[in-house]
Structure formats: structure tokens, C-alpha cells
Write a protein that holds these residues in place. Structure first.
Motif, short mmCIF file in Angstrom:
data_model
loop_
_atom_site.label_atom_id
_atom_site.label_comp_id
_atom_site.label_asym_id
_atom_site.label_seq_id
_atom_site.Cartn_x
_atom_site.Cartn_y
_atom_site.Cartn_z
N CYS A 186 18.57 -16.00 60.87
CA CYS A 186 17.84 -14.97 61.60
C CYS A 186 18.31 -13.59 61.13
CB CYS A 186 18.03 -15.12 63.12
SG CYS A 186 19.73 -14.92 63.69
N ASP A 187 17.60 -12.56 61.55
CA ASP A 187 17.90 -11.21 61.07
C ASP A 187 19.33 -10.80 61.38
OD1 ASP A 187 15.23 -11.29 60.47
OD2 ASP A 187 14.63 -9.67 61.81
N TYR A 190 21.75 -12.70 58.75
CA TYR A 190 21.27 -13.06 57.42
C TYR A 190 22.33 -12.83 56.34
CZ TYR A 190 18.38 -13.26 53.24
OH TYR A 190 17.87 -13.59 52.02
N GLY A 218 7.53 -9.86 64.70
CA GLY A 218 8.30 -8.71 64.27
C GLY A 218 9.57 -9.04 63.53
N ARG A 219 9.85 -10.32 63.34
CA ARG A 219 11.07 -10.72 62.66
C ARG A 219 10.86 -10.73 61.15
NH1 ARG A 219 16.21 -11.80 64.92
NH2 ARG A 219 15.84 -10.71 66.85
N ARG A 220 11.87 -10.25 60.44
CA ARG A 220 11.83 -10.32 58.99
C ARG A 220 11.93 -11.76 58.50
NH1 ARG A 220 16.81 -8.10 55.40
NH2 ARG A 220 17.78 -9.03 57.22
N ILE A 221 12.73 -12.56 59.19
CA ILE A 221 12.94 -13.95 58.80
C ILE A 221 12.16 -14.86 59.74
CG2 ILE A 221 14.66 -15.78 58.53
CD1 ILE A 221 16.71 -13.62 57.95
#
Length: 265
Positions: A186-187, A190, A218-221
């Protein structure tokens, strides 16, 4: 290879150390939806599993295990779900009953936030595998994810268990219970994933990197889908029973057969 194994593979492999063999169905049984802490981790798990359902009584848990074994043969049991199984007041009895019902391996997955998460209890549970969602390599990230300051206590407990199992290891493989630290991609963590993996591989002999349990806007991952072969195995061999008795999971034939047995029992 325990460093790359899924939960069901860990259970089956650990059971094989004791002489069990074959290709069991994986039964994931949720015995509680209670979880300590109020961070992102708890929110994600409840979002993935549909929220609160309460406690499954030990007698009902045993009945599910017995009926699953009667329906499909020996199972590899994982105790996990929206809640932490370590919070169930009759966890040890459920693990022992699973043995009596013919489970060839028992895996307990916990986040270590229970006040009774200590090395004596973990080593005495009777499980083949105890995997721990450590979630982070540092206390600050762990507090963000769990809402608690338990990070150092959890790390020390796992290290003590790993030391104890090393002292009992035979000539081949690791002694049980396997203690398996886990981190969720997760962000927040990471940049620490590689260090976490290498550190716990050296200390405990195993580590697991998990996807997010649910997609979060909205999560990058984002959670990655399982490889094709793993997905096929899930569709064939994996069933999940929630703490209210609802049967879910990817294996439709097993799910239908078990649902009929539980309804009739």
C-alpha cells in the motif's frame, strides 16, 4: 518455498512436514469480525468482507469444519476474515477440534493487536502456521495502519517465536508452527517492502507480501489480480465461510455442496 507461498500453500506444506499429503480444499473460516485498533487496516478488511457479523460460537465453527470435511474430504483450514481470530475466546478449542475433524493443516492469521498476542500463546495454539500482519517496517507507518502503538511488541513476539522454532528445527525444513510475518502492499509502506521482506526472511525464515484486500479510490497502489493458475485453483479448491454461516468463495461446486450440508445440519 515458504518465502513465496500463499496461505493455503503454507498450510499444506507445513502439514506435509508431519506426513500429510494430497491436495486439500482450502477452507477459510471467519470466527469473529471483532478487531482492535481503528486504522486503515481494519477499515479495508471490513470493506472487503461486508462489515460486522459478530462472533461464531465454537460449536458452530466445529460443525462447519466437520461438514466441510464430510463434503469434500480433508481440508487445509485458515482462520481469518474481517476479525482477528486471536480475539475469539475459544480459539484453542476450535484449533484442537479442527485437528479432531481431520484438518490436515491449520493456519491462524492475526494482526497481533490482541493483548494475548505473546510467544507462549502462539507456540501453544496447536496451529501449523501463524501468520502475522505486521504491515510495516516502522512504528510510525504501523500506527497509521492500525491506530495502535503495538509495533515493537509485535516484532519482539515474532522474533521470540522464530528463535524458539529454530531451536526445535530438525534436519529437514522448519519446525512448526511456522511464524510468517506479512506486509500489505500500500502507499504507506511501498518504499519499505523490500527491506521488510529481507529482514523477516533472515529472522523468521519466511515473509509474505499481500495485495490490498480491497480497491481504494485515490490510491496509487491498487490490488493486483492473482496469477491465472492461482485463480484457477481458487475456483476449484477454495471456500470461505463467514461468521454468520454464509458460504462464499470462488469454488462454486464446493460452495453449493457445503451450503446444502450446513442448511440441513
Amino acid at each position: 518455498d515458504p518465502t513465496r507461498a500463499s496461505s493455503s500453500e503454507l498450510v499444506a506444506a507445513a502439514a506435509a512436514v508431519g506426513g500429510a499429503s494430497g491436495g486439500p480444499v482450502e477452507l477459510e473460516l471467519e470466527i469473529t469480525t471483532g478487531r482492535l485498533g481503528g486504522g486503515l487496516w481494519s477499515q479495508w478488511l471490513h470493506a472487503a468482507s461486508g462489515g460486522e457479523r459478530g462472533l461464531m460460537q465454537a460449536a458452530d465453527a466445529v460443525r462447519v469444519i466437520q461438514q466441510t470435511t464430510a463434503a469434500v474430504g480433508p481440508v487445509a483450514l485458515t482462520l481469518h476474515g474481517a476479525g482477528d481470530p486471536m480475539l475469539h475466546p475459544e480459539l484453542e478449542q476450535i484449533v484442537a477440534a479442527a485437528r479432531g475433524a481431520g484438518a490436515i493443516g491449520v493456519h491462524v492469521r492475526t494482526d497481533g493487536l490482541s493483548p494475548e498476542f505473546d510467544s507462549d500463546r502462539l507456540m501453544g495454539l496447536g496451529a501449523d502456521v501463524v501468520s502475522v500482519d505486521v504491515l510495516a517496517a516502522h512504528a510510525e507507518a504501523h500506527e497509521t495502519l492500525t491506530g495502535t502503538d503495538r509495533f515493537l511488541s509485535i516484532v519482539r513476539t515474532i522474533a521470540a517465536c522464530a528463535k524458539a522454532t529454530r531451536g526445535r528445527a530438525g534436519a529437514v525444513g522448519m519446525a512448526t508452527p511456522w511464524i510468517v510475518p506479512r506486509i500489505t502492499r500500500c502507499d504507506e509502506v511501498y518504499e519499505d517492502i523490500e527491506a521488510f521482506y529481507q529482514q523477516w526472511l533472515m529472522i523468521a525464515g519466511a515473509a509474505v507480501i499481500d495485495p490490498l484486500p480491497v480497491a481504494v479510490d485515490g490510491r496509487r497502489i491498487a490490488p493486483l489480480p492473482p496469477p491465472e493458475g492461482v485463480q484457477r485453483r481458487f475456483e476449484r479448491d477454495r471456500v470461505v465461510v463467514l461468521s454468520d454461516g454464509t458460504v462464499v468463495g470462488e469454488a462454486p461446486a464446493i460452495r453449493a455442496k457445503l451450503a446444502r450440508r450446513l442448511t440441513a445440519a
